[in-house]
Enzyme design. Structure first.
Site, short mmCIF file in Angstrom:
data_model
loop_
_atom_site.label_atom_id
_atom_site.label_comp_id
_atom_site.label_asym_id
_atom_site.label_seq_id
_atom_site.Cartn_x
_atom_site.Cartn_y
_atom_site.Cartn_z
CB SER A 266 -0.90 0.00 1.23
OG SER A 266 -0.08 0.08 2.39
CB CYS A 267 3.71 2.29 1.69
SG CYS A 267 2.56 2.49 3.05
CG PHE A 268 7.91 0.56 -0.89
CD1 PHE A 268 7.90 1.39 0.21
CD2 PHE A 268 8.79 -0.50 -0.89
CE1 PHE A 268 8.73 1.17 1.29
CE2 PHE A 268 9.65 -0.74 0.18
CZ PHE A 268 9.61 0.09 1.27
#
Ligand code: NAD
Length: 435
Positions: A266-268
């Site tokens: 969900s982030c990188f």
């Protein structure tokens, strides 16, 4: 202290549990009634090691944690509100609509609140957002001034899914971005349990930037490892030997230096996209990161290429996929290379059986959103490999170590942590040139 967390996803639930664990009285806020209901029964809506036990204790026994749909009431009942809503990718840019909605809501609540309140941006936001978007809305809707009537802080989140509870209770570092001493003091009090050496005190915009600098560096490091592994495959070199050897150099470190089918989660992906876009807008492009995005976008194809190199075309084959989450020990399948692999295999007319210890529900939902309905979701790894002509293992869940010796068909693994391919005639791994 009395603390509210607005947005009860991964970051909200885990941090709320951490804060209540350290003795604060905590309210979780969300717009999803099902989530609020479940949390009030002490049942997390995400899979994170240790979270359920913690919630059961804090919600049901100690009663120091509860959830609500009522943001106004939560702001009035607490001294600090941490904004933990999503900041998803919207066509390569950051979508700030959830942040804006919450900032307006908190602003409205502050209008009728007498006591000093600190508003903390914990969500990942591109540099400038806390001051130019969040604060502008807070001041506009409250009629009050930051630094005088209420406090503003940017406190980026560094938890790693899979070990998030541990990260929240024993963080490596805590970054506090503030613009006034009073807010800084209140935030330090909130984290009274943490040693001083863990803290970095900076301005609000620097705190926002630190989060992106960290994530984009780690995404670059993974991509560096992946490109080296691709080269090693082509040159007949064992990538693990090379990456482990360079990781032993303290200047480099072995962390995030493992090759695989690409970074996800969900982030990188969204954070690298967002900062690349921010660089372009400011006429200061991140050329390295632009390439990182491009390389990662096609990295999953190397697992498919490896399979085709060994067994010929995979079109219309029966394929077993083990592992759907973007990494082990999480149910999160957002931007998972496994889903990219499945989309590709479906386009090639393959018959797919899939199994993941935790990621099945989210994978099914996400694939169905993309109108991919042909996947058979199995209840166990054993069922998944039954009748398969080949097996792909994009995610290295430890429990797959037991099934690999039972697989008789060609098997292609994304990571080398699971088994040594030399021990099995039918097992091949990315970055390992087994001929
Ligand atoms: P998530 O999607 O799991 O959760 C967001 C929650 O906010 C959802 O439960 C949603 O219903 C709720 N929400 C949406 N609008 C709301 C509103 N108006 N009021 C109250 N609740 C609302 O997101 P997440 O993974 O927890 O991420 C949150 C932020 O933290 C993002 O900016 C993300 O980039 C960042 N972050 C995430 C991680 C991670 O590992 N997940 C790590 C570090 C930073």
């Amino acid at each position: 202290m009395k603390i509210s967390f607005v947005g009860s996803g991964y970051v909200g639930q885990v941090n709320a549990a951490g804060a209540a664990h350290y003795g604060h009285e905590v309210i979780l806020v969300d717009i999803d009634p099902k989530k609020v209901d479940s949390l009030n029964k002490g049942i997390p809506t995400i899979f994170e090691k240790g979270l359920e036990g913690l919630l059961q204790e804090l919600v049901l026994k100690k009663k120091t944690l509860r959830a609500t749909l009522d943001l106004q009431q939560a702001v009035h009942a607490t001294d600090i509100s941490l904004i933990c809503v999503g900041t998803p990718d919207k066509g390569g840019m950051i979508d700030l609509s959830y942040i804006q909605q919450v900032a307006k809501g908190i602003g409205k609540a502050l209008k009728t609140k007498e006591n000093y309140h600190v508003v903390v941006v914990k969500s990942t936001v591109v540099p400038g957002t806390s001051l130019n978007t969040v604060n502008v809305l807070l001041e506009q809707y409250s009629g009050k001034k930051a630094g005088i009537d209420f406090g503003l802080c940017m406190n980026p989140e560094f938890l790693r899914e899979g070990v998030a509870v541990e990260d929240s209770i024993h963080p490596d570092s805590i970054v506090l971005g503030t613009q006034d001493e009073k807010t800084k003091k209140i935030m330090r009090e909130m984290y009274a349990w943490a040693e001083e050496s863990k803290f970095t005190y900076v301005g609000i915009t620097a705190a926002e930037a630190i989060k992106y600098a960290k994530n984009s560096f780690l995404a670059t490091k993974i991509t560096f490892a992946n490109e080296w592994a691709n080269f090693c495959d082509a040159a007949g070199i064992d990538a693990k030997e090379v990456l482990e050897a360079i990781g032993a150099d303290r200047r480099i470190s072995p962390m995030f230096l493992r090759n695989g089918p690409g970074y996800g989660g969900s982030c990188f992906p969204k954070d690298v996209n967002a900062i690349v876009h921010a660089g372009q807008v400011r006429h200061s492009p991140f050329r390295i990161l632009e390439e990182v995005v491009a390389v990662n976008h096609t990295q999953y194809l190397h697992l498919i290429d490896l399979a085709q190199e060994k067994i010929g075309s995979i079109a219309r084959r029966k394929v077993g996929i083990l592992g759907l989450s973007f990494k082990p020990e999480t149910d999160d399948t957002r931007e998972s290379p496994a889903l990219r692999i499945i989309s590709y295999l479906v386009s090639q007319g393959c018959e797919i059986k899939a199994y993941c210890p935790q990621g099945m529900e989210m994978a099914k939902e996400m694939l169905e959103e993309r109108r991919i309905t042909e996947v058979n979701y199995m209840n166990s790894a054993e069922e998944c490999i039954k009748d398969a002509e080949l097996v792909l293992i994009p995610t290295d869940w430890v429990e797959f170590k037991e099934i690999i010796p039972k697989i008789t068909v060609p098997t292609f693994i994304g990571h080398r942590s699971l088994v040594n391919p030399d021990d099995y005639a039918n097992v091949y791994a990315l970055g390992y040139p087994k001929r």
